[in-house]
Design an enzyme around this catalytic site. Structure first.
Site, mmCIF file in Angstrom:
data_model
loop_
_atom_site.group_PDB
_atom_site.id
_atom_site.type_symbol
_atom_site.label_atom_id
_atom_site.label_comp_id
_atom_site.label_asym_id
_atom_site.label_seq_id
_atom_site.Cartn_x
_atom_site.Cartn_y
_atom_site.Cartn_z
ATOM 1 N N SER A 1 0.808 -1.148 0.122
ATOM 2 C CA SER A 1 -0.011 0.005 -0.267
ATOM 3 C C SER A 1 0.782 1.112 0.077
ATOM 4 C CB SER A 1 -0.960 -0.112 1.076
ATOM 5 O OG SER A 1 -2.025 0.651 1.019
ATOM 6 N N HIS B 1 -7.256 -6.109 -0.363
ATOM 7 C CA HIS B 1 -6.125 -5.468 -0.325
ATOM 8 C C HIS B 1 -5.099 -5.837 0.525
ATOM 9 C CE1 HIS B 1 -3.953 -1.452 -0.270
ATOM 10 N NE2 HIS B 1 -4.039 -1.393 0.709
#
Length: 293
Positions: free
Chosen positions: A109, A261
């Site tokens: 991320s 994610h």
């Protein structure tokens, strides 16, 4: 790097880097020539996000995982300027202090953006990049929001927002397989964000964080890049991965079905296998060429 054998799996170490206390974990390897990989976490996270990946990576490599300033067990510094480029420089300075020259960076991320900054600053030392659900094309916070962050009530509001945030719901939002969310997992992810000073660090990050690299800046990253994405990623949709692949000169993209994610929690073995293939492919090519010559 000399590390006492009995401390290889210790809870962690602390190192002063540019007047900021950094918490990190170091996992040695029996092969002194094993490559060094460095794990860089994302926003609202810490080294805990790599907990499922570590057992696989440490079988093959020397592994370092660190908490960025403001996160996890690292210092919630009031002097560090929380810009992505400064985080990237901190990675280089951290490696300097440990006398490590050549590494492969793995970033999740926001950590992916930080790894790319480090790669641009020290291309001769950062040999390859592995980006997991990499944060990309996010703009800087608006001037009005940054101005509001200096108001007395803003800190109170931010603290209330964090306290109201349900860690379980957040985990459910970043995972496709909801069965993975256990009480033990919730407690593990809750602890790093419970510290009072964490709120002040978040506010500083809001004020200081520049926008992500633009397309032109990304073209300057010449290292080989492996990008791994979850098809069901709701934080950084997979279309971001395809755009990033287009902008990076030397990148490949792997997309996992039924994965969100926080893909390190969902696909740790698969990710490690891809990482190993990617890291070792140059050596394999050289060996094949030697055999055919």
């Amino acid at each position: 790097m000399a590390v006492n054998e009995e401390h290889i799996y210790s809870p962690g170490y602390r190192l002063n880097v540019n007047n900021v206390q950094i918490y990190y974990e170091y996992y040695d390897h029996e092969d002194p020539e094993a490559k060094v990989v460095v794990l860089v976490h994302g926003f609202l996270s810490s080294t805990i996000s790599f907990r499922q990946l570590l057992p696989y990576l440490t079988k093959k490599y020397k592994v370092i995982a660190l908490d960025l300033p403001g996160f996890g067990q690292s210092e919630k510094s009031t002097s560090f300027i929380y810009k992505l480029t400064n985080y990237g420089q901190l990675i280089i300075d951290f490696l300097d202090q440990l006398h490590i020259q050549n590494v492969i960076l793995i970033g999740h991320s926001m950590g992916g953006q930080i790894c790319m900054h480090a790669a641009k600053k020290a291309p001769e030392r950062i040999k390859k990049l592995i980006l997991l659900g990499c944060c990309s094309y996010v703009k800087r916070a608006s001037r009005s929001l940054i101005a509001c962050s200096y108001l007395p009530l803003f800190t109170w509001g931010m603290r209330s927002w964090i306290q109201r945030k349900d860690v379980k719901q957040n985990l459910l939002a970043v995972l496709h397989d909801t069965k993975l969310v256990t009480e033990e997992m919730i407690e593990s992810y809750k602890k790093p964000i419970s510290e009072a000073a964490f709120i002040d660090s978040l506010i500083r990050l809001l004020r200081h964080r520049e926008g992500d690299m633009c397309s032109q800046e990304l073209k300057d990253i010449q290292q080989p890049v492996l990008m791994i994405w979850g098809k069901e990623d709701q934080v950084m949709p997979v279309k971001t991965g395809y755009r990033l692949k287009h902008d990076l000169p030397n990148a490949e993209l792997i997309v996992y079905e039924k994965c969100g994610h926080l893909l390190m929690e969902e696909k740790p073995l698969e990710i490690c296998n891809e990482i190993t293939r990617f890291i070792e492919q140059d050596e394999q090519k050289a060996a094949n060429q030697k055999e055919t010559s």
